[in-house]
Each structure stands twice: as C-alpha cells, then as structure tokens.
Design a protein around this motif. Structure first.
Motif, PDB file in Angstrom:
ATOM      1  N   ILE A 167       0.850  -1.182   0.000  1.00  0.00           N
ATOM      2  CA  ILE A 167       0.000   0.000   0.000  1.00  0.00           C
ATOM      3  C   ILE A 167       0.889   1.237   0.000  1.00  0.00           C
ATOM      4  CG2 ILE A 167      -0.176   0.023   2.532  1.00  0.00           C
ATOM      5  CD1 ILE A 167      -3.044   1.027   2.203  1.00  0.00           C
ATOM      6  N   LEU A 168       0.433   2.273  -0.690  1.00  0.00           N
ATOM      7  CA  LEU A 168       1.213   3.500  -0.833  1.00  0.00           C
ATOM      8  C   LEU A 168       0.935   4.448   0.336  1.00  0.00           C
ATOM      9  CD1 LEU A 168       3.090   5.068  -2.857  1.00  0.00           C
ATOM     10  CD2 LEU A 168       0.997   6.136  -3.728  1.00  0.00           C
ATOM     11  N   VAL A 169       1.993   4.912   0.983  1.00  0.00           N
ATOM     12  CA  VAL A 169       1.887   5.898   2.054  1.00  0.00           C
ATOM     13  C   VAL A 169       2.897   7.009   1.795  1.00  0.00           C
ATOM     14  CG1 VAL A 169       2.127   6.347   4.529  1.00  0.00           C
ATOM     15  CG2 VAL A 169       1.123   4.193   3.756  1.00  0.00           C
ATOM     16  N   GLU A 170       2.394   8.193   1.504  1.00  0.00           N
ATOM     17  CA  GLU A 170       3.249   9.350   1.262  1.00  0.00           C
ATOM     18  C   GLU A 170       4.364   9.025   0.252  1.00  0.00           C
ATOM     19  OE1 GLU A 170       4.603  10.642   5.067  1.00  0.00           O
ATOM     20  OE2 GLU A 170       2.629  11.405   5.674  1.00  0.00           O
ATOM     21  N   ASP A 171       3.947   8.509  -0.885  1.00  0.00           N
ATOM     22  CA  ASP A 171       4.854   8.175  -1.992  1.00  0.00           C
ATOM     23  C   ASP A 171       5.780   6.989  -1.705  1.00  0.00           C
ATOM     24  OD1 ASP A 171       3.828  10.280  -3.515  1.00  0.00           O
ATOM     25  OD2 ASP A 171       5.207  11.705  -2.597  1.00  0.00           O
ATOM     26  N   ASN A 172       5.579   6.324  -0.586  1.00  0.00           N
ATOM     27  CA  ASN A 172       6.375   5.135  -0.271  1.00  0.00           C
ATOM     28  C   ASN A 172       5.517   3.899  -0.530  1.00  0.00           C
ATOM     29  OD1 ASN A 172       7.816   3.000   0.840  1.00  0.00           O
ATOM     30  ND2 ASN A 172       8.511   4.170   2.615  1.00  0.00           N
ATOM     31  N   PRO A 173       5.878   3.054  -1.522  1.00  0.00           N
ATOM     32  CA  PRO A 173       5.036   1.897  -1.880  1.00  0.00           C
ATOM     33  C   PRO A 173       5.327   0.655  -1.052  1.00  0.00           C
ATOM     34  CG  PRO A 173       6.858   2.058  -3.404  1.00  0.00           C
ATOM     35  CD  PRO A 173       7.023   3.221  -2.445  1.00  0.00           C
ATOM     36  N   ASN A 174       6.187   0.766  -0.053  1.00  0.00           N
ATOM     37  CA  ASN A 174       6.633  -0.416   0.686  1.00  0.00           C
ATOM     38  C   ASN A 174       5.859  -0.668   1.975  1.00  0.00           C
ATOM     39  OD1 ASN A 174       8.709  -1.064  -1.179  1.00  0.00           O
ATOM     40  ND2 ASN A 174       9.989   0.543  -0.286  1.00  0.00           N
ATOM     41  N   PHE A 175       4.810   0.097   2.218  1.00  0.00           N
ATOM     42  CA  PHE A 175       3.965  -0.194   3.371  1.00  0.00           C
ATOM     43  C   PHE A 175       3.020  -1.354   3.024  1.00  0.00           C
ATOM     44  CE2 PHE A 175       5.597   3.841   4.606  1.00  0.00           C
ATOM     45  CZ  PHE A 175       5.542   3.851   5.994  1.00  0.00           C
ATOM     46  N   GLU A 176       2.436  -1.960   4.073  1.00  0.00           N
ATOM     47  CA  GLU A 176       1.675  -3.193   3.861  1.00  0.00           C
ATOM     48  C   GLU A 176       0.279  -3.127   4.494  1.00  0.00           C
ATOM     49  OE1 GLU A 176       5.495  -6.255   3.895  1.00  0.00           O
ATOM     50  OE2 GLU A 176       4.333  -5.940   5.732  1.00  0.00           O
ATOM     51  N   LYS A 177      -0.601  -3.930   3.914  1.00  0.00           N
ATOM     52  CA  LYS A 177      -1.963  -4.094   4.415  1.00  0.00           C
ATOM     53  C   LYS A 177      -2.209  -5.591   4.680  1.00  0.00           C
ATOM     54  CE  LYS A 177      -5.555  -2.259   2.201  1.00  0.00           C
ATOM     55  NZ  LYS A 177      -6.631  -2.117   1.182  1.00  0.00           N
ATOM     56  N   ILE A 178      -2.827  -5.892   5.836  1.00  0.00           N
ATOM     57  CA  ILE A 178      -3.253  -7.270   6.122  1.00  0.00           C
ATOM     58  C   ILE A 178      -4.719  -7.405   5.721  1.00  0.00           C
ATOM     59  CG2 ILE A 178      -3.553  -9.076   7.853  1.00  0.00           C
ATOM     60  CD1 ILE A 178      -1.595  -7.585   9.641  1.00  0.00           C
ATOM     61  N   VAL A 179      -5.030  -8.423   4.946  1.00  0.00           N
ATOM     62  CA  VAL A 179      -6.418  -8.713   4.585  1.00  0.00           C
ATOM     63  C   VAL A 179      -6.763 -10.104   5.121  1.00  0.00           C
ATOM     64  CG1 VAL A 179      -8.114  -8.921   2.742  1.00  0.00           C
ATOM     65  CG2 VAL A 179      -6.206  -7.299   2.502  1.00  0.00           C
ATOM     66  N   PHE A 180      -7.540 -10.142   6.191  1.00  0.00           N
ATOM     67  CA  PHE A 180      -7.978 -11.401   6.790  1.00  0.00           C
ATOM     68  C   PHE A 180      -9.320 -11.813   6.202  1.00  0.00           C
ATOM     69  CE2 PHE A 180      -5.150 -10.665  10.474  1.00  0.00           C
ATOM     70  CZ  PHE A 180      -4.704 -11.954  10.686  1.00  0.00           C
ATOM     71  N   ASN A 181      -9.489 -13.119   6.003  1.00  0.00           N
ATOM     72  CA  ASN A 181     -10.789 -13.685   5.667  1.00  0.00           C
ATOM     73  C   ASN A 181     -11.069 -14.782   6.688  1.00  0.00           C
ATOM     74  OD1 ASN A 181     -12.723 -15.645   4.068  1.00  0.00           O
ATOM     75  ND2 ASN A 181     -12.837 -13.642   3.096  1.00  0.00           N
ATOM     76  N   ILE A 182     -12.145 -14.605   7.470  1.00  0.00           N
ATOM     77  CA  ILE A 182     -12.426 -15.520   8.579  1.00  0.00           C
ATOM     78  C   ILE A 182     -13.837 -16.066   8.433  1.00  0.00           C
ATOM     79  CG2 ILE A 182     -12.570 -15.754  11.081  1.00  0.00           C
ATOM     80  CD1 ILE A 182     -10.772 -13.171  11.177  1.00  0.00           C
ATOM     81  N   GLN A 183     -13.955 -17.382   8.533  1.00  0.00           N
ATOM     82  CA  GLN A 183     -15.264 -18.040   8.429  1.00  0.00           C
ATOM     83  C   GLN A 183     -15.416 -19.024   9.580  1.00  0.00           C
ATOM     84  OE1 GLN A 183     -15.808 -20.602   5.012  1.00  0.00           O
ATOM     85  NE2 GLN A 183     -17.988 -20.210   4.972  1.00  0.00           N
TER      86      GLN A 183
END
Length: 332
Positions: free
Chosen positions: A185-201
C-alpha cells in the motif's frame, strides 16, 4: 536520504466487511514492511487453535459396542453414523461446559441436525444429515458434548468416559477458515507499506468477529507474561482502545469527513491529517487555520458533531493527552 525514525509507523486503519452471516473480511493498514506478517501469522494460528467451540466427545448407541457395528433398521453402519455426527455442530446453552443428551428416534425417518435440538443443546447446522431409518427401526443413543479448544484425539478421551461410550475425535474449533494476504500500500509516496487482509469463516457456533477479538485477547494474555518480570507495560487489555470514546473514528484521516475541497485543502496545507487533531483543537485554533473561512469552519463543526464530537467537548484532559500521543506516534 532515508528519513530517520525513532519508532515504527503506527497503523491506524481497520475496515470490516461482512461477506455472509458466518464470514467476514478484515483489513488493517498501513504497516511498515515486515510488520504485517509478524502480526498476521500468529493471529491466524490463534484463531484456529484457541477459539472456543463445542463438540461431541463420545457416543453410546443402544445395541452397538464399537464403531464397526451396525444397527438393525438403520441404513448407515455405525462408522458412517459417527462421521455424519461429527459434521453436525452443536452449541451448549446457558454457558454449560458439558452435557449428556439422550435421543430416541423411530422410523421411517431421515434424521437431521434440526432433530437434535433440546433444551440444553442448540444445533447450528440444522440441515446436516445424520442417518436414515426404515419403517420398523428404532435407534437410541446418547451424546456427551463438551466445550473446548483445538483438537483432542479419541485416545486421550477414552479413559475418562462412562462405560459403554465410544470415544470420538473432538474437533472443538468453530473456525472453518482463517486466511490472510499481505498487500502493498502506498503511504506518502512510499510503496513499501503493507496491508493485512484477513478472511475468517466460522461454523456458526461463534460469529467471526468475536472469534477474531478472542484471538487478540489470547495474544495479549500470552504476551503479558513479560509485564511483571521486565517491569514494563507491553500490552493492555483488548478493551484498551475503547478507553477513549470513538477512538477508531478519531484516528481516521480527515478524508472520512467528506469535506468540501476548499475545507479539506485548508486543513491539509495546515498539516492536519486526522479527525482527532480537529477534536483536540479549540474553536479559536480552528479559526486561525490559514484561509479557513467562516463557511468552512461551520462545515467542519457540523461534520464533527455528526460523529458525536466537537472542539473543546467530549474528551477529558487525560483522554485528550492519550489521543495526542496516539496521533503523534502515527504521524512520526
């Protein structure tokens, strides 16, 4: 030159989307590179291993002494009956930890999970099939249903059972799926940040959001072993973020207010990025924001009041100080 920091970036965004009654998607961001996997992997393991559920741990069937037996008038042999039984998911009422339930069915009949509801037991998979009885069949059986976590093999249950009971492998966990993806994910022109996407059932014994909260609680408690010995406050309770009313909203970026372009641009140029910063400001401080006119001021106040906040109102001095520190960490 790379910016020098004295603390890691603090993630501030959490989004929860309902996929179905028993499935959700949770997104959390932005994390610095490597931090997302450090949190996501242990949370996934805790979801699968430590979420409380219910399972039959033993069955006693009249006329059957072992799982390779058969019952007169029942189409399925005992082994198949047990497999079908394990696919029916129970939930004990009144927060009971263990019950023994007796059942009696006569044919002709197809037995489903819904037929096994009692005053003590709820069935969360009512359409799951158990057995088929012909017209002159009669089957009597008893179940011991227990509350627990994880998986316990039948060998570890056998010695504790009353006479005549067949031990069952106990699959307690109600979490049917816990997967995650790490996205950039992009943060202040830095593309190296990350997002966690959980899928829980889950299977319906517990809702997936509660399962996720429980996993977080277990993680906090496990980490707290370090608190006393090292004399530091590593973790707080799972309710910590509720100490400041509406903290999640306060840590959202000002884009969430859906302000007019003029109002948004004035705040952005003044370096104001989060809703909490506006709540911490007095009305006079807001008035002194460069190029922020009366109309924009009224718009901001109206948007904050819609969220239950306003300048100089709603937070105690302690809460304001705690919020200020949280925002400083996020922006550092």
């Amino acid at each position: 030159m790379k910016k020098i920091k004295t603390s890691p970036f603090m993630p501030s965004e959490v989004e929860i989307a309902k996929v179905s009654d028993n499935e959700i998607k949770i997104e959390a961001y932005p994390f610095e590179s490597g931090y997302a996997i450090s949190l996501a992997h242990p949370l996934r393991r805790l979801l699968l291993s430590s979420t409380i559920g219910y399972a039959p741990i033993a069955v006693k069937i009249e006329g059957a002494s072992h799982e390779f037996d058969s019952i007169r008038g029942m189409l399925e042999d005992v082994a198949v009956f047990i497999i079908n039984l394990k696919n029916i998911r129970f939930k004990l009422k009144n927060d009971a930890e263990k019950v023994e339930v007796n059942y009696e069915f006569t044919g002709p009949k197809e037995i489903y999970g819904k037929d096994m509801e009692t005053e003590e037991v709820e069935v969360v998979t009512p359409e799951n099939f158990l057995a088929t009885l012909n017209e002159d069949a009669e089957v009597k059986f008893s179940l011991i249903i227990h509350k627990g976590i994880g998986y316990v093999p039948s060998e570890e249950i056998r010695e504790e059972l009353p006479e005549g009971y067949i031990p069952l492998d106990a699959f307690f966990t109600p979490v049917r799926k816990a997967v995650y993806e790490i996205e950039n994910i992009l943060v202040e022109d830095n593309p190296n940040f990350e997002k966690i996407v959980f899928n829980i059932q889950t299977d319906g014994q517990i809702d997936p959001l509660s399962a996720f909260k429980d996993a977080l609680g277990v993680m906090y408690k496990q980490m707290s072993v370090f608190n006393n010995e090292l004399n530091i406050d590593i973790v707080q309770s799972a309710e910590t973020q509720e100490e400041i009313p509406g903290l999640k909203k306060l840590l959202q970026k000002i884009e969430a207010l859906n302000l007019s372009a003029r109002s948004h641009n004035c705040l952005e140029r003044a370096g104001i990025k989060y809703i909490g910063e506006l709540v911490l400001m007095t009305e006079n401080e807001l008035k002194n924001v460069k190029n922020l006119g009366k109309k924009s001021l009224e718009e901001i106040k109206e948007k904050l009041e819609e969220l239950g906040f306003s300048p100089e109102k709603g937070l105690s001095s302690e809460e304001a100080e705690a919020l200020k520190k949280r925002i400083e960490k996020i922006k550092s």
